[in-house]
Motif scaffolding. Structure first.
Motif, mmCIF file in Angstrom:
data_model
loop_
_atom_site.group_PDB
_atom_site.id
_atom_site.type_symbol
_atom_site.label_atom_id
_atom_site.label_comp_id
_atom_site.label_asym_id
_atom_site.label_seq_id
_atom_site.Cartn_x
_atom_site.Cartn_y
_atom_site.Cartn_z
ATOM 1 N N ARG A 121 3.067 12.352 15.644
ATOM 2 C CA ARG A 121 1.700 11.810 15.554
ATOM 3 C C ARG A 121 0.927 12.072 16.839
ATOM 4 N N ASN A 171 -3.982 8.535 18.303
ATOM 5 C CA ASN A 171 -4.240 7.829 17.036
ATOM 6 C C ASN A 171 -3.541 6.461 17.042
ATOM 7 N N ARG A 199 -3.180 -6.237 10.261
ATOM 8 C CA ARG A 199 -3.100 -6.389 8.815
ATOM 9 C C ARG A 199 -1.938 -7.301 8.461
ATOM 10 N N SER A 259 -4.402 0.851 3.324
ATOM 11 C CA SER A 259 -5.343 -0.270 3.434
ATOM 12 C C SER A 259 -6.739 0.213 3.832
ATOM 13 N N HIS A 316 1.235 -5.309 12.083
ATOM 14 C CA HIS A 316 1.455 -6.073 10.848
ATOM 15 C C HIS A 316 1.950 -7.467 11.199
ATOM 16 N N THR A 376 0.844 -1.211 0.000
ATOM 17 C CA THR A 376 0.000 0.000 0.000
ATOM 18 C C THR A 376 0.874 1.255 0.000
HETATM 19 O O1 TXA Z 1 -1.850 0.558 4.345
HETATM 20 C C1 TXA Z 1 -1.766 0.883 5.528
HETATM 21 O O2 TXA Z 1 -2.694 0.694 6.338
HETATM 22 C C2 TXA Z 1 -0.440 1.514 6.006
HETATM 23 C C3 TXA Z 1 0.663 0.468 5.867
HETATM 24 C C4 TXA Z 1 1.968 0.949 6.428
HETATM 25 O O3 TXA Z 1 0.250 -0.727 6.456
HETATM 26 N N1 TXA Z 1 -0.558 1.957 7.355
HETATM 27 C C5 TXA Z 1 -1.273 3.069 7.702
HETATM 28 O O4 TXA Z 1 -1.198 3.371 9.044
HETATM 29 O O5 TXA Z 1 -1.910 3.716 6.898
HETATM 30 P P1 TXA Z 1 -1.698 4.770 9.643
HETATM 31 O O6 TXA Z 1 -1.280 4.749 11.054
HETATM 32 O O7 TXA Z 1 -1.207 5.867 8.800
HETATM 33 O O8 TXA Z 1 -3.256 4.662 9.608
HETATM 34 C C6 TXA Z 1 -3.900 3.741 10.444
HETATM 35 C C7 TXA Z 1 -5.384 4.028 10.488
HETATM 36 C C8 TXA Z 1 -5.687 5.282 11.260
HETATM 37 O O9 TXA Z 1 -6.770 5.938 10.639
HETATM 38 C C9 TXA Z 1 -6.072 4.733 12.616
HETATM 39 O O10 TXA Z 1 -6.921 5.602 13.330
HETATM 40 C C10 TXA Z 1 -6.782 3.428 12.252
HETATM 41 O O11 TXA Z 1 -6.027 2.934 11.159
HETATM 42 N N2 TXA Z 1 -6.735 2.454 13.342
HETATM 43 C C11 TXA Z 1 -5.672 1.723 13.765
HETATM 44 N N3 TXA Z 1 -6.003 0.983 14.846
HETATM 45 C C12 TXA Z 1 -7.300 1.231 15.110
HETATM 46 C C13 TXA Z 1 -8.220 0.808 16.116
HETATM 47 N N4 TXA Z 1 -7.867 -0.049 17.078
HETATM 48 N N5 TXA Z 1 -9.483 1.291 16.080
HETATM 49 C C14 TXA Z 1 -9.850 2.178 15.114
HETATM 50 N N6 TXA Z 1 -9.041 2.629 14.148
HETATM 51 C C15 TXA Z 1 -7.768 2.174 14.133
#
Ligand code: TXA
Ligand code: MG
Length: 319
Positions: free
Chosen positions: A54, A58, A117, A177, A63, A31
């Motif tokens: 960050r 958030n 993921r 993703s 992974h 991604t």
């Molecule tokens: O494609 C992707 O998902 C990439 C690659 C590196 O894997 N990762 C990514 O991570 O985009 P980040 O941190 O930029 O975005 C993660 C998203 C955020 O919107 C976060 O709030 C949500 O996923 N998220 C993660 N854990 C969560 C949880 N326990 N409950 C609700 N939302 C969650």
């Protein structure tokens, strides 16, 4: 590019040794690039937030490479999540599940749920396998900037702030993703992404999309923050034919505006997939060229178009 302070390697094993020594490592996925730390190293996880700037509320995505690692992270995989994992893991899907009590709260910003993921990328898998535990990773950009789709974009944002970049090719998808909350009866898409909701519904018929209620927004911390924005002002465009041209501006879309010679930079994409692949890299190219305004054509919100629409509109929000 000037000489980098951050160490660049092509070896997943070397990158894993650095991560296991408590340092931050960026790595490629299908991604976008991620900024990783072993999930049980609480200090390294906390440093991810610092390196990116960050917001601490958030949560991060964990992974994994296999089913055993999923079971380390969650107490329960409901049937809908099971079906989605069977259909789309490994791939650009994140499932939000109940957090296992052994998972450090730093990884999930204190939430009782955890995003999981399984990336579909050989170097990412080799890296996680060599680390020997799930790797938490947000996108490897400074907070608020477009996600990086090349290792050079990671270096642009984080050189000197992280120890290592595991170098790979340009990210295949170019957008993040799809995040699906499976902690309640009906799965809810919290963030549109590379996998379209239509594809999800072929597997689990009643997947819901966010309708923007307070309860839903509370479940999706990521939606509270400004995202994906270049330094240039982004303007979302319904109809490129109505544009009049601006030599200080750039344009990206599927249908060209009239008189393309009246722009500093123009990128025409074949279809929504190519547009998704190009968008974040185009934002960065525009910033490098000190372009003031970027016109982005809106696309039909179907398939990956839904995620494109989301990213363009968020980039266009006034910060
Ligand atoms: O494609 C992707 O998902 C990439 C690659 C590196 O894997 N990762 C990514 O991570 O985009 P980040 O941190 O930029 O975005 C993660 C998203 C955020 O919107 C976060 O709030 C949500 O996923 N998220 C993660 N854990 C969560 C949880 N326990 N409950 C609700 N939302 C969650
Ligand atoms: Mg991100």
């Amino acid at each position: 590019m000037r000489k980098l302070e951050t160490f660049i390697t092509d070896s997943p094993d070397e990158a894993a040794r650095i991560a296991l020594a408590g340092e931050l490592v960026a790595f490629p996925t299908e991604t976008v690039y991620g900024l990783g730390a072993p999930i049980f190293d609480r200090r390294a996880v906390a440093r991810i937030y610092k390196a990116k700037g960050r917001p601490p509320s958030n949560p991060l995505i964990a992974h994994v490479v296999d089913r055993d690692q999923i079971n380390e992270l969650t107490t329960h995989v409901p049937p809908a999540a099971e079906a989605l994992a069977d259909a789309f893991f490994p791939g650009p899907l994140t499932l939000v599940l109940p957090r296992h009590p052994a998972v450090p709260p730093e990884a999930t910003a204190g939430l009782n749920s955890i995003g999981i993921r399984m990336p579909d990328h050989p170097a990412a898998s080799a890296f996680i396998r060599a680390v020997g535990q799930p790797v938490v990773a947000p996108s490897a950009n400074r907070s608020g900037r477009p996600s990086p789709t090349t290792w050079q974009a990671v270096a642009e944002d984080l050189d000197g702030r992280i120890a290592c970049i595991l170098r790979g090719e340009r990210s295949r998808a170019g957008l993040e993703s799809t995040v699906v909350d499976c902690t309640t009866d009906r799965p809810l898409v919290l963030r549109p992404g590379s996998i379209g909701i239509e594809q999800l519904r072929q597997v689990v018929g009643d997947v819901r999309f966010m309708s923007g209620t307070q309860e839903e927004l509370a479940r999706s911390p990521g939606t509270r923050f400004r995202h994906y924005a270049p330094a240039a002002r982004v303007i979302a465009v319904e109809d490129p034919a109505a544009l009049s041209g601006d030599p200080a501006a750039a344009f990206i879309g599927i249908n060209l505006p009239p008189s393309t010679e009246n722009y500093a930079l123009v990128r025409r994409c074949r279809d929504a997939d190519e547009y998704a692949h190009e968008l974040f890299e185009f934002f960065r190219a525009c910033d490098a060229a000190r372009i003031e305004t970027i016109y982005c054509e809106l696309v039909a919100p179907e398939g990956i178009g839904r995620a494109l629409d989301d990213r363009i509109r968020r980039a266009a929000e006034e910060g």
